[in-house]
Design a protein around this motif. Structure first.
Motif, short mmCIF file in Angstrom:
data_model
loop_
_atom_site.label_atom_id
_atom_site.label_comp_id
_atom_site.label_asym_id
_atom_site.label_seq_id
_atom_site.Cartn_x
_atom_site.Cartn_y
_atom_site.Cartn_z
N SER A 17 0.84 -1.21 0.00
CA SER A 17 0.00 0.00 0.00
C SER A 17 0.87 1.25 0.00
CB SER A 17 -0.91 0.00 1.23
OG SER A 17 -1.82 -1.08 1.20
N GLY A 18 1.96 1.20 0.78
CA GLY A 18 2.88 2.34 0.83
C GLY A 18 3.57 2.58 -0.49
N CYS A 19 3.95 1.49 -1.16
CA CYS A 19 4.59 1.62 -2.48
C CYS A 19 3.63 2.25 -3.49
CB CYS A 19 5.04 0.24 -2.98
SG CYS A 19 6.40 -0.48 -2.04
N ILE A 20 2.38 1.81 -3.47
CA ILE A 20 1.39 2.35 -4.40
C ILE A 20 1.11 3.82 -4.06
CG2 ILE A 20 -1.00 2.16 -5.21
CD1 ILE A 20 -0.82 -0.86 -4.63
N ALA A 21 1.03 4.14 -2.77
CA ALA A 21 0.82 5.52 -2.35
C ALA A 21 1.96 6.41 -2.84
CB ALA A 21 0.71 5.60 -0.83
N THR A 22 3.19 5.91 -2.75
CA THR A 22 4.35 6.67 -3.22
C THR A 22 4.28 6.90 -4.72
OG1 THR A 22 5.71 5.71 -1.44
CG2 THR A 22 6.87 6.71 -3.31
N HIS A 23 3.87 5.88 -5.45
CA HIS A 23 3.71 6.01 -6.91
C HIS A 23 2.72 7.14 -7.24
CE1 HIS A 23 2.62 4.99 -11.07
NE2 HIS A 23 1.36 4.99 -10.65
N PHE A 24 1.56 7.10 -6.63
CA PHE A 24 0.55 8.13 -6.91
C PHE A 24 1.04 9.52 -6.46
CE2 PHE A 24 -2.64 4.58 -7.00
CZ PHE A 24 -3.10 4.83 -8.29
N ALA A 25 1.78 9.56 -5.36
CA ALA A 25 2.29 10.84 -4.85
C ALA A 25 3.22 11.50 -5.86
CB ALA A 25 3.00 10.64 -3.52
N PHE A 26 4.13 10.73 -6.44
CA PHE A 26 5.09 11.29 -7.40
C PHE A 26 4.41 11.75 -8.68
CE2 PHE A 26 8.71 9.01 -5.18
CZ PHE A 26 9.38 10.18 -4.84
N PHE A 27 3.22 11.22 -8.96
CA PHE A 27 2.48 11.66 -10.13
C PHE A 27 1.45 12.74 -9.79
CE2 PHE A 27 4.28 7.81 -11.90
CZ PHE A 27 4.53 8.17 -13.22
N GLY A 28 1.50 13.22 -8.55
CA GLY A 28 0.62 14.32 -8.15
C GLY A 28 -0.81 13.92 -7.88
N ASN A 29 -1.08 12.62 -7.79
CA ASN A 29 -2.44 12.17 -7.48
C ASN A 29 -2.54 12.01 -5.96
OD1 ASN A 29 -4.94 10.91 -7.24
ND2 ASN A 29 -4.66 9.66 -9.09
N TYR A 30 -2.73 13.12 -5.27
CA TYR A 30 -2.67 13.12 -3.81
C TYR A 30 -3.85 12.38 -3.19
CZ TYR A 30 0.60 16.86 -4.94
OH TYR A 30 1.63 17.58 -5.46
#
Length: 232
Positions: A17-30
């Motif tokens: 879940s943390g890895c996926i959250a990091t992925h979305f964060a770097f793409f600006g999908n907060y």
């Protein structure tokens, strides 16, 4: 036995879940990053509970839990802060220093790792916390960014405040400040009044502030812990 692998499997779900959250964060999908941080927090809650209920607690489970928490509650919120700071042009006027400022976001990840390492070795934190828990810090940042992105990015001053807040929250992660845990040995009012006051006060904060209410709740948690500790 299959049951001995259940807690670690849940912990790995936290890490994923943390890895996926990091992925979305770097793409600006907060919003999606926030959602997966919350999902990670749910897994983090149930992995320890399942280990105790099944009687299969292990040293490797404890270490794996910390590694997962570094990703979900350290790296993911750092990525959100970095992307928020990096995507704006407010710091351009500061030249080279302005170019470096967004990278201060990763101080959160470093101090989250330090806080988790201290937690594993600190025998004082069985029924309460010393310093701000990493899940609380992650929820603070994620909800603040999702709920107040427009305000945070509206001026250079606000963006600089984010950088300052990064260092304040990093300090709180490792500060020698006792903070209460929402663990109940019984339901009596006298011994649990601080916890009940906190829980009841969370309701209006969420109703009024909505998503940003989580950030307000974490801030109130820190203040209430400090007040309680001072009185004690």
């Amino acid at each position: 036995m299959i049951k001995k692998h259940i807690p670690n499997t849940i912990t790995c779900c936290n890490l994923i879940s943390g890895c996926i959250a990091t992925h979305f964060a770097f793409f600006g999908n907060y919003q999606m990053a926030f959602l997966f941080i919350i999902l990670g927090a749910v897994f983090d809650f149930f992995d320890g509970m399942s280990a105790r209920l099944l009687g299969v607690s292990s040293p490797i489970g404890k270490e794996l839990d910390s590694l997962a928490d570094v990703i979900t509650f350290g790296m993911a919120p750092s990525a959100m802060i970095f992307c928020l700071l990096f995507s704006q042009s407010h710091f351009d006027k500061f030249g080279f220093i302005g170019t470096c400022l967004p990278y201060t976001a990763f101080v959160i990840a470093a101090f989250s790792a330090l806080r988790l390492a201290k937690f594993n070795l600190d025998e004082r934190q069985t029924s309460s916390f010393i310093g701000l828990p990493t899940p609380a810090n992650a929820l603070f940042w994620a909800s603040l960014i999702v709920g107040s992105e427009y305000i945070l990015t509206s001026s250079t001053i606000n963006m600089l405040c984010i950088v300052i807040l990064v260092f304040i929250m990093s300090f709180l992660l490792v500060a020698e400040i006792p903070m209460f845990a929402l663990k109940f040995k019984h339901w009596g009012w006298k011994e649990n009044r601080v916890k009940y006051i906190f829980i009841l006060s969370c309701i209006p904060l969420l109703l009024i502030l909505r998503t940003s209410g989580f950030a307000a709740i974490i801030a109130w948690y820190v203040v209430l812990s400090a007040i309680t500790n001072k009185k004690a």
